[in-house]
Write an enzyme that holds these catalytic residues in place. Structure first.
Site, PDB file in Angstrom:
ATOM      1  N   GLN A 128       0.836  -1.204   0.000  1.00  0.00           N
ATOM      2  CA  GLN A 128       0.000   0.000   0.000  1.00  0.00           C
ATOM      3  C   GLN A 128       0.865   1.247   0.000  1.00  0.00           C
ATOM      4  O   GLN A 128       1.673   1.442   0.915  1.00  0.00           O
ATOM      5  CB  GLN A 128      -0.903  -0.009   1.232  1.00  0.00           C
ATOM      6  CG  GLN A 128      -1.728   1.263   1.408  1.00  0.00           C
ATOM      7  CD  GLN A 128      -2.689   1.166   2.579  1.00  0.00           C
ATOM      8  OE1 GLN A 128      -3.772   0.612   2.464  1.00  0.00           O
ATOM      9  NE2 GLN A 128      -2.285   1.688   3.733  1.00  0.00           N
ATOM     10  N   GLY A 129       0.698   2.103  -0.998  1.00  0.00           N
ATOM     11  CA  GLY A 129       1.439   3.350  -1.088  1.00  0.00           C
ATOM     12  C   GLY A 129       0.581   4.534  -0.706  1.00  0.00           C
ATOM     13  O   GLY A 129       0.090   5.269  -1.570  1.00  0.00           O
ATOM     14  N   TYR A 130       0.372   4.718   0.591  1.00  0.00           N
ATOM     15  CA  TYR A 130      -0.419   5.839   1.096  1.00  0.00           C
ATOM     16  C   TYR A 130       0.488   6.862   1.783  1.00  0.00           C
ATOM     17  O   TYR A 130       0.698   7.955   1.308  1.00  0.00           O
ATOM     18  CB  TYR A 130      -1.482   5.339   2.080  1.00  0.00           C
ATOM     19  CG  TYR A 130      -2.789   4.928   1.458  1.00  0.00           C
ATOM     20  CD1 TYR A 130      -2.867   4.448   0.157  1.00  0.00           C
ATOM     21  CD2 TYR A 130      -3.977   4.997   2.176  1.00  0.00           C
ATOM     22  CE1 TYR A 130      -4.070   4.061  -0.403  1.00  0.00           C
ATOM     23  CE2 TYR A 130      -5.191   4.608   1.628  1.00  0.00           C
ATOM     24  CZ  TYR A 130      -5.230   4.143   0.339  1.00  0.00           C
ATOM     25  OH  TYR A 130      -6.435   3.763  -0.205  1.00  0.00           O
ATOM     26  N   SER A 131       1.021   6.497   2.944  1.00  0.00           N
ATOM     27  CA  SER A 131       1.781   7.451   3.760  1.00  0.00           C
ATOM     28  C   SER A 131       3.060   7.894   3.063  1.00  0.00           C
ATOM     29  O   SER A 131       3.686   7.129   2.315  1.00  0.00           O
ATOM     30  CB  SER A 131       2.137   6.833   5.115  1.00  0.00           C
ATOM     31  OG  SER A 131       0.982   6.595   5.883  1.00  0.00           O
ATOM     32  N   GLU A 246     -10.247  -1.317   5.972  1.00  0.00           N
ATOM     33  CA  GLU A 246      -9.091  -1.605   6.818  1.00  0.00           C
ATOM     34  C   GLU A 246      -9.451  -1.464   8.289  1.00  0.00           C
ATOM     35  O   GLU A 246      -9.011  -2.252   9.129  1.00  0.00           O
ATOM     36  CB  GLU A 246      -7.933  -0.670   6.467  1.00  0.00           C
ATOM     37  CG  GLU A 246      -6.670  -0.944   7.262  1.00  0.00           C
ATOM     38  CD  GLU A 246      -5.504  -0.064   6.854  1.00  0.00           C
ATOM     39  OE1 GLU A 246      -4.387  -0.297   7.336  1.00  0.00           O
ATOM     40  OE2 GLU A 246      -5.707   0.864   6.055  1.00  0.00           O
ATOM     41  N   ASN A 388      -4.626   7.106  16.550  1.00  0.00           N
ATOM     42  CA  ASN A 388      -5.717   7.297  17.504  1.00  0.00           C
ATOM     43  C   ASN A 388      -6.272   8.710  17.445  1.00  0.00           C
ATOM     44  O   ASN A 388      -7.487   8.933  17.559  1.00  0.00           O
ATOM     45  CB  ASN A 388      -5.225   7.004  18.930  1.00  0.00           C
ATOM     46  CG  ASN A 388      -5.403   5.547  19.307  1.00  0.00           C
ATOM     47  OD1 ASN A 388      -5.615   4.692  18.449  1.00  0.00           O
ATOM     48  ND2 ASN A 388      -5.298   5.250  20.598  1.00  0.00           N
ATOM     49  N   GLU A 389      -5.385   9.686  17.275  1.00  0.00           N
ATOM     50  CA  GLU A 389      -5.829  11.082  17.239  1.00  0.00           C
ATOM     51  C   GLU A 389      -6.706  11.337  16.019  1.00  0.00           C
ATOM     52  O   GLU A 389      -7.715  12.054  16.101  1.00  0.00           O
ATOM     53  CB  GLU A 389      -4.604  12.002  17.230  1.00  0.00           C
ATOM     54  CG  GLU A 389      -3.814  12.014  18.546  1.00  0.00           C
ATOM     55  CD  GLU A 389      -2.991  10.760  18.771  1.00  0.00           C
ATOM     56  OE1 GLU A 389      -2.610  10.503  19.932  1.00  0.00           O
ATOM     57  OE2 GLU A 389      -2.738  10.030  17.786  1.00  0.00           O
TER      58      GLU A 389
END
Length: 402
Positions: A128-131, A246, A388-389
């Site tokens: 997965q290429g997200y971040s 996810e 979480n934030e």
């Protein structure tokens, strides 16, 4: 929602149990029990994937017309629960639970025909290429650029925390195709082949000693326009759909509950050093009881989400609640395990894997040896899939209307 199992559901549960008893080898069970990380190694994960594929059960969250089981939410829940109780290896989510459902919903017939069968038979792996550096929690600020040139896109940028990129044949990737549009509107969703000269993979070894994640550099990497999912600028919509799967497209509670039961068994046999086993101590029993109640409440919420999915309703922001709660319970279980084993739970062997003939000898029990690697690896639970934030912000805005 009616929580009682029908005779048909009970028969299905028994069928799954019988299959697991007959076809899940002990070496895979042992490997799964002694894997401290979220993702299992391919040697056990791929074998279990292929066994399930041969039975027709590997894509249990896909529609039947796309090669999946077409199971309703109850069957999916029962399957995941029985696999957790039997110590089955976790299946890789990247192909089966992330890009697979995206292609089922947004893919063209040609894309489905090209990409779904190799996911089913495990002949192609995905990452997965997200971040990106500087675009993790604020994903809309990603800078990886894709410029269309004829029948292909030329891509430049980098992705980070890319799980199993070192095994992957393909990456599903968010890229910026329109730098002048609003941040979310300028993003597209591309499928990028990993084995090409324009891609460099740099490993990242975690504090736990695991090599799961990487940084990926794209330097004039290419992919065909026909490998774009959806239209240009539709990437943000598709990305949100994928993240909902996810965060809440499966059940975390059965695995958490199985791990809590495992801790109970250990506590009943582990000496306290004072009088009787650790399991007799009131403070430990209270912590275990609280964790179990929280996991049972999570289980109910997950079943509600699966029921929504069965009715064709997107789960929406409640998946953020599931992700938040599941991550906190996971970390609490890992913290309790370290406390349970005391000094023996502090060992941190650098070797991997921690199963099979080449596994390092534990100091004390294998469970004690796993405690610290699992604790350190589990710190990522409150980061991956949205911190979480981020989840609290979604809940505050979309659920509570704050």
């Amino acid at each position: 929602m009616n929580m009682d199992l029908s005779p048909e559901d009970l028969a299905f549960r028994d069928e799954v149990r019988a299959f697991l008893a007959a076809h899940l080898p002990e070496r895979l069970r042992e490997g799964a029990r002694n894997t401290p990380s979220v993702f299992v190694e391919p040697d056990i994960g791929d074998e279990w994937h292929r066994l399930l594929h041969a039975r027709g059960w590997v894509a249990y969250n896909w529609p039947a017309e796309d090669g999946g089981t077409g199971w309703d939410p109850v069957k999916r829940y029962l399957f995941e629960k029985e696999c957790a109780l039997a110590d089955a290896p976790a299946l890789s989510v990247l192909g089966l639970k992330l890009i697979g459902p995206v292609l089922c919903r947004y893919g063209t017939p040609a894309q489905k025909a090209r990409f779904l069968p190799p996911i089913l038979d495990a002949s192609e792996k995905w990452c997965q290429g997200y971040s990106e550096p500087g675009a993790g929690s604020d994903l809309a600020s990603l800078k990886t650029r894709a410029v269309r040139q004829g029948d292909r896109y030329v891509i430049n940028g980098s992705k980070i925390w890319t799980t199993h990129a070192h095994y992957a044949d393909w990456m599903f990737c968010l890229v910026r195709t329109d730098p002048d549009a609003k941040p979310q509107a300028g993003i597209s969703f591309l499928l990028v082949p990993m084995k090409q000269p324009g891609i460099t993979i740099r490993p990242i070894v975690t504090h736990a000693g695991d090599h799961e994640v990487n940084q990926v550099f794209l330097d004039n990497a290419e992919t065909l326009v026909e490998h774009r999912v959806g239209e240009e600028g539709q990437g943000w919509e598709i990305a949100k759909y994928l993240l909902e799967n996810e965060r809440g497209g499966s059940c975390a509670a059965p695995r958490l509950l199985a791990d809590i039961e495992g801790l109970k068994r250990v506590a009943e046999s582990e000496p306290s050093g004072t009088n009787g086993p650790l399991g007799a101590q009131d403070s430990l029993r209270r912590r275990l009881a609280r964790l179990e109640l929280e996991a049972l409440a999570l289980e109910t919420t997950e079943l509600r989400i699966l029921a929504d999915l069965a009715q064709g309703r997107r789960p929406g922001p409640q998946t953020s609640l599931v992700k938040l709660v599941a991550a906190n319970i996971r970390q609490a279980i890992d913290e309790l395990a370290v406390d349970l084993f005391g000094p023996l739970g502090l060992q941190l062997p650098p070797e991997r894997p921690l199963y099979g003939n080449s596994a390092p000898e534990p100091v004390g029990s294998r469970e004690a040896q796993l405690a610290m690697p699992a604790y350190l690896n589990g710190r990522a639970w409150t980061i991956f899939g949205g911190t979480n934030e981020v989840q609290k912000g979604i809940i505050a805005k979309q659920v509570l209307g704050l």
